[in-house]
Design an enzyme around this catalytic site. Structure first.
Site, PDB file in Angstrom:
ATOM      1  N   CYS A  70       0.782  -1.175  -0.149  1.00 16.75           N
ATOM      2  CA  CYS A  70      -0.059   0.043   0.018  1.00 16.75           C
ATOM      3  C   CYS A  70       0.765   1.363  -0.201  1.00 16.75           C
ATOM      4  O   CYS A  70       1.797   1.739   0.896  1.00 16.75           O
ATOM      5  CB  CYS A  70      -0.886  -0.032   1.436  1.00 16.75           C
ATOM      6  SG  CYS A  70      -1.721   1.488   1.697  1.00 16.75           S
ATOM      7  N   CYS A  73       0.160   3.483   2.982  1.00 16.40           N
ATOM      8  CA  CYS A  73       0.647   3.096   4.252  1.00 16.40           C
ATOM      9  C   CYS A  73       2.187   3.241   3.968  1.00 16.40           C
ATOM     10  O   CYS A  73       2.993   3.562   5.354  1.00 16.40           O
ATOM     11  CB  CYS A  73       0.526   1.508   4.277  1.00 16.40           C
ATOM     12  SG  CYS A  73      -1.150   1.112   4.070  1.00 16.40           S
TER      13      CYS A  73
END
Length: 143
Positions: A70, A73
């Protein structure tokens, strides 16, 4: 022989309740013995029992549900590490790919999902990368 997890959680909560009562009786001041040291690095959660222990052990816990693939993230990771080092909150990280069921139980429908726990209860949930200042202000409300 160790206590079952639910008995251990009850014991920890009772200790916290007693400390809070003492704190109220002392005009809000914590003694040095009452302060729970928070880790200066994020805690990698290894399962539901470990998660429950971390939330029970610390007054305020910021949980980062993330995935290695991600992008947001990865952008949030330095902020999460700084929060662990600079705030009075414990910071926990849950890899949603390794711990799918736990992430679902926490309400993570997207990544990153941040859940703030205070006194063992979820009090805030945010989806997406968040700014450090916003997260510090949020943590400060509960510490």
């Amino acid at each position: 022989m160790t206590e079952p997890p639910s008995d251990e959680r009850k014991r920890i909560r009772e200790q916290k309740r007693q400390k809070l009562q003492q704190r109220l009786e002392n005009g809000g001041e914590l003694s040095a013995d009452d302060r729970t040291a928070t880790p200066s690095e994020p805690i990698s959660i290894e399962g539901r029992d470990h998660f429950d222990d971390v939330v029970d052990e610390h007054d305020v816990v910021l949980v980062d549900c993330y995935a290695d693939w991600c992008g947001p993230c990865q952008m949030l990771e330095p902020t999460v590490e700084a929060l662990a080092e600079e705030t009075d909150a414990a910071v926990a990280k849950i890899d949603v790919d390794r711990h799918q069921r736990l992430a679902q139980q926490l309400g993570a429908q997207g990544v990153p999902t941040l859940v703030l726990y205070a006194d063992g209860q979820p009090v805030e949930r945010m989806v997406g990368a968040q700014g450090k200042g916003q997260l510090v202000r949020l943590i400060d409300q509960y510490t």
